[in-house]
Write a protein that holds these residues in place. Structure first.
Motif: not given
Length: 344
Positions: A206-216
């Protein structure tokens, strides 16, 4: 001709006539066979002879049997950097196996797995940026004892040293497609390596997502350079606009007729500076020395405007004031006019 590999009933060939040669077919590679011969007469009315002496031969080696496709552990989904799968058992019946490789191919999302025949024969250990790499290499004994049939984590960063070469099971990159192959490498009767590669296990991380925004994070990787490019473009456009505006002002200024420029001459004190102004901006600054013939200490002011035939000026009588490096030819005559004004 009768032959057997020791695990089955001897196979009897058809009767051989008018030949001293017979080819045995369907034999298993790297297997011992017992062979003997019996004879009978042409009429086939007498009993067969007693068997000849038994000859034992071994068939030639062959590339290892193709390993089965690895399988993902039930219910186990790949994380961003690892995947758990079960390597297959490797069959060594075709000949001795020297080692077993776990080979990884990395590609962009949506790319199909290369066929086993497309796997390079000389895949090297992992290096930064490589597409093909050997994640681990085991001797056959190590592989059968500790790897085959057990859970194996691809991408956990483990290191294996085999034959003096270090192989790194590098972490899987997020947002990529990976194909995992198991290759068995044997050696033929001439000492040359022979190998077989099984069908790949495909893993999509899976693409890595930011913990703060949840965006890739891949979106940020794309947006960042785009914003920087837009800022650079706007900066260049602003510089071009300022440069063209500055160039246009200079062009308009240079094209004005010299005789029509309004000039203003100011003198505040003795031995003062005279400034020439045009278009609300300083055109030139000239330094002049004045001589007060009457030696009066009073301050006088003189103002002169072009364009009028008769100009009333109240000032002391001055000698001609030289203008240094003036761009305007009408300055000199104006000062001469000032010099002719009555000293009243």
């Amino acid at each position: 001709v009768h032959y057997s590999n020791g695990s089955n009933t001897p196979v009897e060939s058809p009767e051989i006539k008018d030949s001293l040669t017979y080819h045995l077919t369907g034999l298993t590679p790297y297997t011992n066979y017992s062979i003997y011969v019996t004879v009978t007469n042409n009429a086939n009315v007498r009993p067969r002879s007693q068997p000849s002496d038994v000859v034992i031969i071994r068939t030639l080696t062959s590339p290892p049997r193709t390993p089965a496709t690895p399988s993902l552990v039930a219910g186990e989904e790949p994380t961003m950097t690892t995947a758990v799968f079960v390597p297959p058992t490797v069959d060594d019946s075709n000949g001795p196996i020297r080692y077993v490789d776990i080979i990884v191919h990395r590609a962009a999302l949506g790319v199909s797995s290369p066929l086993p025949s497309a796997v390079p024969s000389n895949v090297a250990p992992y290096m930064e940026g490589t597409v093909w790499y050997v994640a681990a290499r085991y001797s056959y004994t190590q592989y059968e004892a500790a790897v085959a049939g057990s859970q194996f984590t691809i991408g956990n960063g483990s290191v294996v040293s085999t034959g003096g070469v270090v192989y790194t099971n590098a972490p899987l990159q997020p947002g990529h497609s990976f194909s995992v192959y198991v290759r068995a490498v044997g050696v033929d009767d001439n000492g040359e390596e022979v190998s077989s590669t099984g069908e790949p296990l495909k893993i999509v991380t899976p693409e890595q997502t930011s913990a703060a925004t949840g965006h890739s994070e891949s979106v940020g990787v794309i947006i960042g350079p785009v914003i920087a490019s837009v800022i650079c473009l706007l900066t260049i456009i602003a510089h071009i606009v300022i440069w063209r505006h500055h160039k246009r002002d200079h062009k308009q200024f240079d094209e004005q007729p010299t005789s029509d420029l309004p000039l203003e001459l100011k003198e505040n004190t003795k031995s003062s500076l005279y400034d020439v102004f045009a278009n609300s901006g300083t055109i030139a600054e000239s330094e002049a020395r004045s001589k007060d013939k009457d030696e009066k200490a009073t301050d006088n002011a003189a103002y002169l405007t072009t364009g009028a035939t008769d100009t009333a000026v109240s000032c002391s009588e001055y000698e001609e004031i030289p203008v240094v490096e003036s761009r305007y030819k009408n300055v000199g005559p104006l000062y001469e006019q000032v010099d002719r004004v009555d000293n009243s």
